[in-house]
Scaffold this active site. Structure first.
Site, mmCIF file in Angstrom:
data_model
loop_
_atom_site.group_PDB
_atom_site.id
_atom_site.type_symbol
_atom_site.label_atom_id
_atom_site.label_comp_id
_atom_site.label_asym_id
_atom_site.label_seq_id
_atom_site.Cartn_x
_atom_site.Cartn_y
_atom_site.Cartn_z
ATOM 1 N N LYS A 49 3.042 1.991 16.264
ATOM 2 C CA LYS A 49 4.173 1.876 15.335
ATOM 3 C C LYS A 49 4.221 3.070 14.374
ATOM 4 O O LYS A 49 5.282 3.616 14.084
ATOM 5 C CB LYS A 49 4.048 0.578 14.544
ATOM 6 N N GLN A 50 3.079 3.416 13.817
ATOM 7 C CA GLN A 50 3.060 4.459 12.785
ATOM 8 C C GLN A 50 1.679 5.107 12.753
ATOM 9 O O GLN A 50 0.731 4.566 13.311
ATOM 10 C CB GLN A 50 3.378 3.852 11.417
ATOM 11 N N GLU A 77 0.766 -1.678 13.086
ATOM 12 C CA GLU A 77 0.902 -3.141 13.140
ATOM 13 C C GLU A 77 1.242 -3.638 14.543
ATOM 14 O O GLU A 77 1.417 -4.839 14.733
ATOM 15 C CB GLU A 77 1.973 -3.591 12.145
ATOM 16 N N TRP A 104 0.840 -1.205 0.000
ATOM 17 C CA TRP A 104 0.000 0.000 0.000
ATOM 18 C C TRP A 104 0.872 1.251 0.000
ATOM 19 O O TRP A 104 0.407 2.352 -0.299
ATOM 20 C CB TRP A 104 -0.969 0.003 1.200
ATOM 21 N N ASP A 105 2.159 1.080 0.289
ATOM 22 C CA ASP A 105 3.109 2.192 0.289
ATOM 23 C C ASP A 105 3.007 3.000 -1.007
ATOM 24 O O ASP A 105 3.158 4.217 -1.002
ATOM 25 C CB ASP A 105 4.559 1.664 0.370
HETATM 26 C C1 BGC Z 1 4.862 -0.919 7.601
HETATM 27 C C2 BGC Z 1 3.804 -1.101 6.543
HETATM 28 C C3 BGC Z 1 4.478 -1.092 5.188
HETATM 29 C C4 BGC Z 1 5.599 -2.113 5.125
HETATM 30 C C5 BGC Z 1 6.398 -2.012 3.840
HETATM 31 C C6 BGC Z 1 5.913 -1.988 7.465
HETATM 32 O O1 BGC Z 1 6.914 -1.803 8.424
HETATM 33 O O2 BGC Z 1 4.301 -0.996 8.888
HETATM 34 O O3 BGC Z 1 2.863 -0.052 6.620
HETATM 35 O O4 BGC Z 1 3.544 -1.354 4.198
HETATM 36 O O5 BGC Z 1 6.505 -1.883 6.179
HETATM 37 O O6 BGC Z 1 7.034 -0.776 3.742
#
Ligand code: BGC
Length: 768
Positions: A602-603, A488, A357-358
Site C-alpha cells: 500500500k505505502q 496495511e 502517526w501522520d
Molecule cells: C494510511 C495510514 C494513515 C491513515 C491516516 C491510511 O490510509 O495507511 O498510514 O495513518 O491513512 O492518514
C-alpha cells in the site's frame, strides 16, 4: 482523475457549475483557521448532493466502536470531530420561489479560493423556474486574526424583475455526522436566543459535554444604504434564525452581512460562553466586514512571506504546492498545544479528525522548517501530555512498569480507532513519535527538550519495545511477532523490518538521551529516575542486548531487507505492471482476502525506514531496496509517494521522482484517488512540501549544519522557498545557473550546498 480546476498560481478556480463534482469542490474549497473550519457548502439552500460540514477544533464525540465480535483490548469508542453548527445558512424565497441551485438554471458560475488572501468567493447567475434572474456574489472566510470569527458578505441582485426577497439567516446545530456509527445525533440543545438581528445557540456534545456557542449578527444594505429591518424570530431545538423580507427593485443590489462566532468551552467557562460570544460578535461587527477581510488578507500574506514555495515555469505545480501549504495552515497553526492535525483537517469527516502517526512522520518537518520553533515543540508537547494515557493504553494490553504505547488514532491520548486488525497492530507509531523528538533536537539544537520532556517519553516507549519483543532461542535473536507495518495490505505479520528497525533505533537513542541527561543535567536525571522508577542497570542491560541482537529480515540472494517474515514466499515476481487498469485501485476492486495475500504494497514500508535512517545506509543499499519495493507499491495511501520522491532524488532517478511528485502535489485538486469528496488529504500535503524541500532541494541536517543538494525537475525553470533554521530565516533560490541562498534574518551561520561549506552573514547572499 478529474481535470476541472483551472490552473492559476494563487487561486483555486472552478468555472461553470460542476454539479456532479459538488462534494469534491466542497472539500477543495474548504476554509479554516486552525480553530474552526468548514466545507465549501453554499449559503443558500441546496437540495442537490452535498456533505454539510462545520468543525470546531478539539470538540469530539466518542462514538461507540462498531465491531462484530468484541475482543479484549478493543477500544471502546472511535473519536470523531463533530459536524458542528452550520452558521453559513442564508436562504432566499424570491417572490415566494426558493433559490436552490439544484433547481434552477445556473450561468456564469465561478468559485474561487483566494489562497494569497485567505477567502472563498462564489459568483453565479441563476434563472428560477419562473424566469426570474438573480445575480449573486458571496464572499466568506474564517478569520486567522480573530480565530473565533467568521464572516460572509452575500450580494444578490434581481436582474429582470422587482419584488420581495424573504431571507432567513440561520444557525443550525441539528446536524449529523455522515459517518456516525449508529446513526446518532451527537448534540443536545442548551440554549437558543434570538434578538432582532442577532441569534445565539449553545449546544453540548453527548458524553463529552463540550459546549459550543455559535452566534450571528445580521446587517442588510440595499442599493448602497444600510437599512433598518424587522425580523421574525425562528427558534426550535438546536436551530435559530432571523427572517425578514426586503423589497428590491430591478438592478438594485441587496447585500447581507453575516458575522458569526464559534466559542468552545475548551477556551471559555461554560457559564460565560454566551456573554463572551456576544462580545466577540460585537467586536467583529464594530470592525466591519471590509476591515476583517483586510486584516485576513494581510495576515495570510505575512504567512506566505515566510512559508511560500514558488515554482517557475509550471503553473499546475505552483498551484498544487500552494494549495497544500494553504490547507496545512488552515488546519493547524500551532497556537494551541492541545490541538493536532487530523488527516482530513476541517474538510471532511473521514478519519474522524483524530491524530495519527501522520503528524510525526509527515507533518512535523513542515512545521519545523516553516514556522516558529514553538509550533513544532507544541506538537511534541501534545504527545508528552498524553504520556500517562499511552502508559494506560499499554496496560490495557498487558504491558507494565511504565511501558507506553501511543495510540494509532486519538483525540485525548486514549486509543480510539474503529478497525482492530489494521490499526491496532501498527505499533510502529511509537517509533515515529520518538523519531520526531530526535528530528526536533537535530534540527533546532534545542537539547533542553530532551531534559525537560523528551527522555521521559523515550524511556516509556523503550520500555514498551523491550517488553514487546521476545528472544527466539532458535535464532539467538530478538523477534517481534504479530504486528502490522506501515503497509496495511498485510496484517499480523512477524518481524516487520521497519518496526524491528525503528524499535532497535528507539532503544539506542534512548540510551544516548539518558547519557546526555546524566552528563549534562544530573539533578534533572535523578528526579526523573525517581519519578518513573527507573532501574538503570536491569533495564538498560536488556535494551543493549536487544540493540545487539535484534533480528532484521534480510535476503542474501536479492540483497535486500525483507518486509517481514514470509514476504518473499509471496508471488514477488509480480509487479504493478501485472495489474490491469481495471484492477486499480486494488482496495476498491479486490477482496480484502486477495489484497492480504498479494505482494502489492500500500505505502512505503521498508522504504519508510530507509527514508528516516538514510544516513545509516550506503546509496547502493538504498537503490537495491528501492528498485525492489517501488515496482510492487500501489501507493494507495496518499502518504506513500512523497517518501519515494525523496529517495528517488538521492538515487538520481529524477523522472521517477517527478512522476511520484505529481501524484501528491495535485492529489486533491485533480481528485487523483477518486476520494476527495470525503475531504482533502491534509497530512499528505505536508508530504508534498517534503518532496520539494527534502526531495528536489535535498535539504538535510549534516554535521550540525543545514545542507542542500538541489536539483530542478526538468519541467521547472527554477524554484524558491524559505526555511527557518535555529532562529534564522533563509531564502533558497534554485535556478538552472546555480543556487542562491540569502540570509534574511538571524545570526551568522554555516550552510552546506553539495560539498561546499559556506559561511553566511545576515543580509548576505551566497551562490553556488
Ligand atoms: C494510511 C495510514 C494513515 C491513515 C491516516 C491510511 O490510509 O495507511 O498510514 O495513518 O491513512 O492518514
Amino acid at each position: 482523475m478529474k481535470n476541472y480546476i483551472k490552473h492559476d498560481p494563487w487561486k483555486i478556480i472552478e468555472e461553470g457549475f460542476h454539479r456532479d463534482h459538488n462534494r469534491i469542490s466542497e472539500s477543495i474549497f474548504s476554509i479554516g483557521n486552525g480553530r474552526m473550519g468548514q466545507r465549501a457548502n453554499f449559503e443558500e439552500h441546496f437540495s442537490g448532493d452535498t456533505l454539510q460540514g462545520n468543525y470546531v477544533a478539539g470538540v469530539y464525540y466518542p462514538d461507540k466502536t462498531r465491531v462484530g465480535w468484541w475482543k479484549n483490548g478493543y477500544p471502546e469508542y472511535f473519536a470523531k470531530v463533530l459536524n458542528a453548527a452550520n452558521w453559513v445558512g442564508i436562504d432566499f424565497l424570491i417572490d415566494g420561489e426558493q433559490l436552490d441551485l439544484a433547481k434552477c438554471e445556473v450561468d456564469d458560475f465561478y468559485r474561487v479560493l483566494d489562497m494569497q488572501k485567505g477567502y472563498l468567493e462564489r459568483r453565479f447567475e441563476a434563472t428560477l423556474a419562473s424566469g426570474k434572474i438573480v445575480k449573486v456574489k458571496a464572499v466568506r472566510f474564517c478569520s486567522i486574526v480573530d480565530d473565533e470569527v467568521g464572516a460572509i458578505r452575500y450580494s444578490i441582485t434581481p436582474m429582470n424583475f422587482s419584488g420581495p426577497f424573504e431571507l432567513t439567516a440561520s444557525i443550525d446545530a441539528d446536524v449529523m455526522n455522515e459517518d456516525s456509527n449508529y446513526d446518532e445525533k451527537f448534540w443536545v440543545s442548551i440554549a437558543e436566543e434570538v434578538d432582532h438581528q442577532e441569534a445565539y445557540l449553545t449546544a453540548e456534545t453527548k458524553k463529552t459535554a463540550f459546549q459550543v456557542c455559535t452566534g450571528m449578527h445580521l446587517d442588510i444594505v440595499r442599493g448602497g444604504e444600510t437599512i433598518d429591518f424587522e425580523t421574525t424570530h425562528l427558534k426550535r431545538e438546536k436551530y435559530v434564525a432571523c427572517n425578514t423580507t426586503v423589497e428590491v427593485a430591478e438592478g438594485q443590489e441587496l447585500v447581507i452581512y453575516k458575522y458569526a462566532a464559534n466559542l468552545s468551552s475548551e477556551n471559555h467557562p461554560k457559564a460565560e460562553l454566551i456573554t463572551n460570544c456576544r462580545n466577540v460578535i460585537t467586536q467583529a461587527v464594530n470592525k466591519g466586514f471590509d476591515q476583517l477581510l483586510q486584516e485576513q488578507a494581510e495576515a495570510w500574506m505575512a504567512k506566505w512571506e515566510e512559508s511560500d514555495i514558488t515554482i517557475e515555469g509550471d503553473v499546475a505545480a505552483q498551484q498544487g504546492i500552494r494549495f497544500n501549504i494553504f490547507q496545512l495552515y488552515q488546519t493547524y497553526t500551532g497556537e494551541d498545544e492541545r490541538l493536532n492535525i487530523g488527516p482530513k483537517g476541517f474538510t471532511g469527516e473521514k478519519y474522524g479528525g483524530s491524530t495519527y502517526w501522520d503528524t510525526e512522520a509527515y507533518c512535523f518537518p513542515f512545521y519545523l522548517s516553516t514556522a516558529d520553533q514553538r509550533v513544532a515543540r507544541n506538537l511534541l508537547i501534545y504527545r508528552y501530555k498524553h504520556l500517562q494515557r499511552a502508559i494506560e493504553n499499554a496496560e490495557k494490553l498487558g504491558f507494565k512498569d511504565g511501558a507506553a504505547l501511543y495510540p494509532m488514532v486519538t483525540m485525548n491520548g486514549e486509543e480510539c480507532h474503529n478497525e482492530w486488525e489494521i490499526t491496532f497492530e501498527e505499533i510502529h507509531r511509537n517509533g515515529a513519535i520518538a523519531y520526531a523528538i530526535y528530528d526536533y533536537i537535530r534540527y533546532t539544537g534545542d537539547k533542553s527538550y530532551l531534559v525537560d520532556y523528551g527522555t521521559e517519553v523515550l524511556i516509556a516507549i523503550s520500555r514498551f519495545w523491550s517488553q514487546r519483543v521476545h528472544f527466539s532461542s532458535r535464532r539467538g535473536q530478538y523477534v517481534m511477532h504479530g504486528v502490522t507495518g506501515p503497509n496495511e495490505y498485510e496484517n499480523n505479520v512477524n518481524n516487520n523490518w521497519y518496526t524491528n528497525y525503528i524499535a532497535r533505533w528507539c532503544l539506542s537513542y534512548t540510551l544516548e538521551a539518558i547519557e546526555h541527561m546524566q552528563t549534562n543535567s544530573p539533578e534533572a536525571w535523578k528526579a526523573l529516575e525517581e519519578k518513573i522508577k527507573f532501574y538503570e542497570h536491569t533495564e538498560t542491560k536488556r535494551w543493549k542486548d536487544i540493540v545487539e541482537k535484534m533480528y532484521l529480515p534480510y535476503d542474501e540472494e536479492l540483497d535486500i531487507y525483507v518486509q517481514h517474515d514470509g514476504f518473499l514466499d509471496k508471488e514477488w515476481e509480480l509487479t504493478i505492471n501485472d495489474l490491469t487498469p481495471e484492477q486499480r485501485p486494488i482496495n476498491q476492486k479486490w477482496s480484502w482476502d486477495r489484497i492480504l495475500r498479494s505482494v502489492f504494497i500500500k505505502q512505503a514500508d521498508v522504504l519508510q525506514g530507509l527514508y528516516f535512517f538514510e544516513d545509516e545506509f550506503d546509496v547502493e543499499t538504498l537503490r537495491r531496496n528501492f528498485l525492489f519495493y517501488e515496482p510492487r507499491t500501489v501507493h494507495e495511501s496518499s502518504l506513500s509517494p512523497c517518501v519515494h520522491v525523496v529517495q528517488a532524488v538521492v538515487l538520481g532517478m529524477y523522472d521517477k521522482a517527478y512522476e511520484m511528485y505529481l501524484r501528491t502535489a495535485r492529489l486533491d485538486l485533480d481528485d487523483y484517488n477518486n476520494d476527495t469528496e470525503d475531504g482533502c488529504h491534509i497530512t499528505s500535503m505536508a508530504g508534498t512540501w517534503m518532496a520539494v524541500i527534502k526531495g528536489f532541494a535535498g535539504m538535510r541536517i549534516k554535521n550540525d549544519r543545514l545542507y542542500f543538494n538541489p536539483i530542478i525537475p526538468e519541467r521547472w525553470e527554477g524554484y524558491n522557498f524559505k526555511v527557518r533554521f535555529r532562529g534564522n530565516l533563509l531564502k533558497v533560490q534554485v535556478q538552472q545557473s546555480g543556487t542562491l541562498i540569502t540570509h534574511e534574518a538571524g545570526e551568522p551561520l554555516e550552510v552546506q550546498i553539495g560539498d561546499q561549506v559556506r559561511s553566511i552573514q545576515p543580509s548576505e547572499e551566497v551562490s553556488v
